[in-house]
Motif scaffolding. Structure first.
Motif, mmCIF file in Angstrom:
data_model
loop_
_atom_site.group_PDB
_atom_site.id
_atom_site.type_symbol
_atom_site.label_atom_id
_atom_site.label_comp_id
_atom_site.label_asym_id
_atom_site.label_seq_id
_atom_site.Cartn_x
_atom_site.Cartn_y
_atom_site.Cartn_z
ATOM 1 N N LEU A 166 30.302 46.697 25.045
ATOM 2 C CA LEU A 166 29.599 47.384 26.503
ATOM 3 C C LEU A 166 31.188 48.257 26.591
ATOM 4 N N GLN A 167 32.700 47.101 27.162
ATOM 5 C CA GLN A 167 33.360 48.208 27.776
ATOM 6 C C GLN A 167 34.468 48.825 26.301
ATOM 7 N N GLU A 168 33.423 48.248 25.131
ATOM 8 C CA GLU A 168 34.675 48.758 23.501
ATOM 9 C C GLU A 168 33.615 50.865 24.037
ATOM 10 N N ILE A 169 32.771 50.541 23.792
ATOM 11 C CA ILE A 169 31.637 51.951 24.423
ATOM 12 C C ILE A 169 32.591 52.943 25.182
ATOM 13 N N HIS A 170 32.718 52.208 26.608
ATOM 14 C CA HIS A 170 33.227 52.923 27.330
ATOM 15 C C HIS A 170 34.612 53.259 27.290
ATOM 16 N N ALA A 171 35.435 52.853 26.900
ATOM 17 C CA ALA A 171 36.813 53.201 27.071
ATOM 18 C C ALA A 171 36.868 54.254 25.802
ATOM 19 N N ALA A 172 35.194 54.655 24.603
ATOM 20 C CA ALA A 172 35.864 55.057 23.758
ATOM 21 C C ALA A 172 35.138 56.713 24.509
ATOM 22 N N GLU A 230 17.191 41.939 36.892
ATOM 23 C CA GLU A 230 17.398 40.678 35.978
ATOM 24 C C GLU A 230 17.986 39.658 35.248
ATOM 25 N N TRP A 231 18.597 40.483 34.388
ATOM 26 C CA TRP A 231 18.789 40.313 32.917
ATOM 27 C C TRP A 231 20.392 40.662 32.967
ATOM 28 N N GLU A 232 20.769 41.485 34.088
ATOM 29 C CA GLU A 232 22.283 41.824 34.421
ATOM 30 C C GLU A 232 22.502 42.638 32.575
ATOM 31 N N THR A 233 21.346 43.403 32.553
ATOM 32 C CA THR A 233 22.618 44.257 31.845
ATOM 33 C C THR A 233 23.651 45.052 31.268
ATOM 34 N N GLY A 234 24.352 45.280 32.367
ATOM 35 C CA GLY A 234 25.730 46.357 32.654
ATOM 36 C C GLY A 234 25.615 47.731 32.585
ATOM 37 N N PHE A 235 24.014 47.954 31.829
ATOM 38 C CA PHE A 235 24.073 49.609 31.757
ATOM 39 C C PHE A 235 22.279 49.389 32.679
ATOM 40 N N PRO A 236 22.356 50.734 32.714
ATOM 41 C CA PRO A 236 20.503 51.189 33.593
ATOM 42 C C PRO A 236 19.573 51.100 32.551
ATOM 43 N N ILE A 237 18.723 50.822 33.180
ATOM 44 C CA ILE A 237 17.088 50.649 32.163
ATOM 45 C C ILE A 237 16.680 52.035 32.840
ATOM 46 N N VAL A 238 15.798 52.846 31.748
ATOM 47 C CA VAL A 238 15.528 54.456 32.208
ATOM 48 C C VAL A 238 14.025 53.945 32.320
ATOM 49 N N GLY A 239 12.818 53.964 33.169
ATOM 50 C CA GLY A 239 11.429 53.753 33.084
ATOM 51 C C GLY A 239 10.873 55.100 32.124
ATOM 52 N N ASP A 240 9.816 54.988 31.684
ATOM 53 C CA ASP A 240 9.355 56.102 30.467
ATOM 54 C C ASP A 240 8.080 55.998 30.507
ATOM 55 N N PRO A 241 7.376 55.771 31.525
ATOM 56 C CA PRO A 241 5.474 54.987 31.226
ATOM 57 C C PRO A 241 4.760 56.301 30.648
ATOM 58 N N HIS A 242 5.124 57.570 30.322
ATOM 59 C CA HIS A 242 4.688 58.520 30.440
ATOM 60 C C HIS A 242 4.657 59.357 29.321
ATOM 61 N N HIS A 243 6.166 58.487 28.076
ATOM 62 C CA HIS A 243 6.805 58.849 27.307
ATOM 63 C C HIS A 243 7.447 60.171 27.558
ATOM 64 N N GLU A 244 8.212 60.913 28.203
ATOM 65 C CA GLU A 244 7.983 61.880 28.540
ATOM 66 C C GLU A 244 9.676 61.658 27.431
ATOM 67 N N LEU A 245 10.841 60.597 27.352
ATOM 68 C CA LEU A 245 11.796 60.375 27.013
ATOM 69 C C LEU A 245 11.451 60.729 25.385
ATOM 70 N N ARG A 246 10.331 59.942 24.825
ATOM 71 C CA ARG A 246 10.760 59.366 23.810
ATOM 72 C C ARG A 246 10.161 60.613 23.501
ATOM 73 N N GLU A 247 9.192 61.933 23.799
ATOM 74 C CA GLU A 247 9.068 62.784 22.966
ATOM 75 C C GLU A 247 9.608 63.678 23.114
ATOM 76 N N GLU A 248 10.383 64.103 24.327
ATOM 77 C CA GLU A 248 11.988 65.014 24.130
ATOM 78 C C GLU A 248 12.982 64.354 23.097
ATOM 79 N N CYS A 249 13.427 63.292 22.055
ATOM 80 C CA CYS A 249 13.517 62.834 21.324
ATOM 81 C C CYS A 249 13.279 63.169 19.542
ATOM 82 N N SER A 250 11.869 62.753 20.064
ATOM 83 C CA SER A 250 11.231 63.687 18.323
ATOM 84 C C SER A 250 11.160 65.015 18.367
#
Length: 232
Positions: free
Chosen positions: A2-8, A29-49
């Protein structure tokens, strides 16, 4: 990594089909180190499509997660996917999971992290969008569908198959795969014992009764999993 990605100069985001409150809870809880975004209505999914980046597969039926009373997927739950996009909008890498018998309905392995980063790095020198990766290098091996269903059936004490979902704090944890397989061995031993001690006719009746009892649950979970044909 993750640090390498940020460095780039890159950023990493996770997207969940659950409400944002649960997404944030998972991030912490999982200490991912990156944000997780909720998309219950699939708006981001539809945008990617719509942008032509990736079409994330979504299962409409999530009944196999019935033990998670708090779960919420108003429009269904996402199958795993990976998309890497250059700041110019060019796709550097994309992979999506489609539920199949060969990948345990999407519960199988994911592309190996180092492999994915190498593919992204290689695509930096290209001027074309990266094609969908259909045969990525996976981090682990996939169990056969028969073994997978056997584990789910054992988790439901051989009457009604139960999925092995992640538990939230306060939930009763699912039995881990190793313990589930122990149940399978004991179950097989029980049938061998019955075969020895019961007359063959009675054994056949007991076996038939169990098959009749377990079939509805197997049919139900197959419908919920929405497996697609392998050529998909």
């Amino acid at each position: 990594m993750l640090q390498e990605i940020h460095a780039a100069g890159g950023e990493v985001f996770g997207i969940s089909s659950e409400p944002h409150t649960l997404a944030v809870e998972a991030e912490q809880e999982w200490e991912t180190g990156f944000p997780i975004v909720g998309d219950p209505h699939h708006e981001l999914r539809e945008e990617c499509s719509e942008r032509g980046w990736i079409d994330v597969f979504a299962n409409e039926n999530y009944g196999h997660l019935r033990e998670r009373k708090w779960a919420s997927h108003p429009k269904g739950y996402y199958q795993p996917a990976v998309i890497a996009v250059h700041k110019s909008g060019r796709v550097l890498y994309r992979w999506r999971c489609v539920p199949k018998f060969t990948n345990m309905n999407g519960a199988g392995p994911r592309p190996e992290a180092a492999y994915t980063c190498d593919k992204i790095q290689a695509a930096m020198n290209s001027t074309e969008d990266a094609p969908l990766d259909r045969e990525p290098e996976m981090g682990t091996e996939t169990a056969s569908w028969f073994r997978f269903m056997l584990m789910l059936t054992a988790h439901g004490w051989f009457i009604r198959p139960r999925a092995l979902p992640l538990a939230r704090e306060g939930d009763k944890e699912s039995v881990n795969p190793r313990k589930v397989m122990r149940r399978v061995y004991w179950f097989l031993a029980m049938w061998l014992l019955l075969l020895v001690v019961l007359p063959i006719g009675w054994f056949g009746i007991v076996l038939l009764a169990w098959v009749v009892a377990v079939i509805p649950g197997l049919i139900e979970i197959h419908h919920q999993f929405q497996n697609e044909p392998d050529p998909y």
